[in-house]
Design a protein around this motif. Sequence first.
Motif, mmCIF file in Angstrom:
data_model
loop_
_atom_site.group_PDB
_atom_site.id
_atom_site.type_symbol
_atom_site.label_atom_id
_atom_site.label_comp_id
_atom_site.label_asym_id
_atom_site.label_seq_id
_atom_site.Cartn_x
_atom_site.Cartn_y
_atom_site.Cartn_z
ATOM 1 N N MET A 76 -44.762 -55.317 -102.247
ATOM 2 C CA MET A 76 -45.366 -56.555 -102.765
ATOM 3 C C MET A 76 -44.460 -57.759 -102.560
ATOM 4 S SD MET A 76 -48.264 -55.572 -103.957
ATOM 5 C CE MET A 76 -48.821 -56.907 -104.983
ATOM 6 N N GLY A 77 -43.212 -57.530 -102.279
ATOM 7 C CA GLY A 77 -42.293 -58.642 -102.101
ATOM 8 C C GLY A 77 -41.944 -59.314 -103.422
ATOM 9 N N LEU A 78 -41.411 -60.495 -103.336
ATOM 10 C CA LEU A 78 -41.033 -61.279 -104.514
ATOM 11 C C LEU A 78 -42.222 -62.121 -104.972
ATOM 12 C CD1 LEU A 78 -37.519 -62.506 -103.411
ATOM 13 C CD2 LEU A 78 -37.988 -61.371 -105.572
ATOM 14 N N ARG A 79 -42.557 -62.002 -106.240
ATOM 15 C CA ARG A 79 -43.661 -62.788 -106.783
ATOM 16 C C ARG A 79 -43.175 -63.605 -107.974
ATOM 17 N NH1 ARG A 79 -48.346 -58.632 -107.935
ATOM 18 N NH2 ARG A 79 -46.579 -57.341 -108.563
ATOM 19 N N LEU A 80 -43.533 -64.866 -107.985
ATOM 20 C CA LEU A 80 -43.076 -65.777 -109.024
ATOM 21 C C LEU A 80 -43.856 -65.567 -110.311
ATOM 22 C CD1 LEU A 80 -41.229 -68.226 -109.648
ATOM 23 C CD2 LEU A 80 -43.128 -69.688 -108.915
ATOM 24 N N ILE A 81 -43.134 -65.408 -111.408
ATOM 25 C CA ILE A 81 -43.776 -65.205 -112.708
ATOM 26 C C ILE A 81 -43.917 -66.553 -113.423
ATOM 27 C CG2 ILE A 81 -43.652 -63.988 -114.919
ATOM 28 C CD1 ILE A 81 -41.744 -61.986 -113.558
ATOM 29 N N TYR A 82 -42.799 -67.204 -113.653
ATOM 30 C CA TYR A 82 -42.746 -68.520 -114.282
ATOM 31 C C TYR A 82 -41.582 -69.294 -113.674
ATOM 32 C CZ TYR A 82 -45.929 -68.063 -118.341
ATOM 33 O OH TYR A 82 -47.030 -67.958 -119.165
ATOM 34 N N GLY B 292 -42.621 -74.458 -107.705
ATOM 35 C CA GLY B 292 -42.839 -73.026 -107.559
ATOM 36 C C GLY B 292 -43.575 -72.624 -106.317
ATOM 37 N N ASN B 293 -43.449 -73.383 -105.219
ATOM 38 C CA ASN B 293 -44.282 -73.062 -104.074
ATOM 39 C C ASN B 293 -43.522 -72.411 -102.932
ATOM 40 O OD1 ASN B 293 -42.816 -75.168 -103.061
ATOM 41 N ND2 ASN B 293 -44.560 -76.268 -102.218
ATOM 42 N N LEU B 294 -42.362 -71.830 -103.208
ATOM 43 C CA LEU B 294 -41.618 -71.109 -102.177
ATOM 44 C C LEU B 294 -42.309 -69.773 -101.969
ATOM 45 C CD1 LEU B 294 -39.090 -71.285 -100.392
ATOM 46 C CD2 LEU B 294 -37.848 -70.110 -102.208
ATOM 47 N N ILE B 295 -42.751 -69.502 -100.741
ATOM 48 C CA ILE B 295 -43.483 -68.281 -100.419
ATOM 49 C C ILE B 295 -42.567 -67.354 -99.642
ATOM 50 C CG2 ILE B 295 -45.539 -67.299 -99.367
ATOM 51 C CD1 ILE B 295 -46.131 -69.236 -101.629
ATOM 52 N N PHE B 296 -42.443 -66.116 -100.110
ATOM 53 C CA PHE B 296 -41.582 -65.123 -99.470
ATOM 54 C C PHE B 296 -42.388 -64.150 -98.628
ATOM 55 C CE2 PHE B 296 -37.326 -65.583 -101.214
ATOM 56 C CZ PHE B 296 -37.530 -66.396 -102.312
ATOM 57 N N GLY B 297 -41.797 -63.718 -97.511
ATOM 58 C CA GLY B 297 -42.298 -62.548 -96.819
ATOM 59 C C GLY B 297 -41.866 -61.307 -97.585
ATOM 60 N N LYS B 298 -42.398 -60.159 -97.203
ATOM 61 C CA LYS B 298 -42.115 -58.937 -97.952
ATOM 62 C C LYS B 298 -40.792 -58.300 -97.557
ATOM 63 C CE LYS B 298 -46.909 -57.978 -98.986
ATOM 64 N NZ LYS B 298 -48.064 -57.058 -98.869
ATOM 65 N N GLY B 299 -40.171 -58.811 -96.491
ATOM 66 C CA GLY B 299 -38.850 -58.322 -96.104
ATOM 67 C C GLY B 299 -38.891 -57.279 -95.020
#
Lengths: 113, 112
Positions: B41-47, A99-106
């Motif tokens: 906020m962009g994409l945020r991982l929930i689970y 779960g460590n894929l970090i996204f920019g806000k676009g």
Amino acid sequence: QKEVEQDPGPLSVPEGAIVSLNCTYSNSAFQYFMWYRQYSRKGPELLMYTYSSGNKEDGRFTAQVDKSSKYISLFIRDSQPSDSATYLCAMSNYGGSQGNLIFGKGTKLSVKP
Amino acid sequence: NAGVTQTPKFQVLKTGQSMTLQCAQDMNHNSMYWYRQDPGMGLRLIYYSASEGTTDKGEVPNGYNVSRLNKREFSLRLESAAPSQTSVYFCASSEAGVSPLHFGNGTRLTVT
């Protein structure tokens, strides 16, 4: 400082222009870099995927990674109205958890005919 | 080839109601994910679920539960919806590790 910074735009260009989209990051452990394109009311779709530094070209799209500057870019040549979308950068470090894929806000791009 | 399918596409809930968002993938991927996307906020991982039988918390797990029903299906449950959970929810899958994500087209949820 946020891990991944991306200018949200909006960016408006005329058809045929060269577009440059960028992200900066702070974590030097990142080694996998991706660009996703997201059309309105759709899910993101993978556009480019690169590992470590260097360039990758696919048709009108070129992805560049400069790890020394912690800076990645996506270039679109001969831009088309169909390129109008939000572009998300994403990055990950090798060997990390799932779960460590970090996204920019676009960055929202509009290509005008 | 459908890829990642999410249901429903839209939902309106009242505060305190519960619901389950469904996700299925037909690409035989090991890993599945739930993200929320909010303006600014962009994409945020929930689970996420690295493989069948395992689930782990992401960045914003509070107020949510998940179930990895089998290799194909990964559901997200809101037990008692709150207005702060108004968002667009995306399910994604990947082969494993740092493989690229494949996203569904989202569920647009409004909690009043």
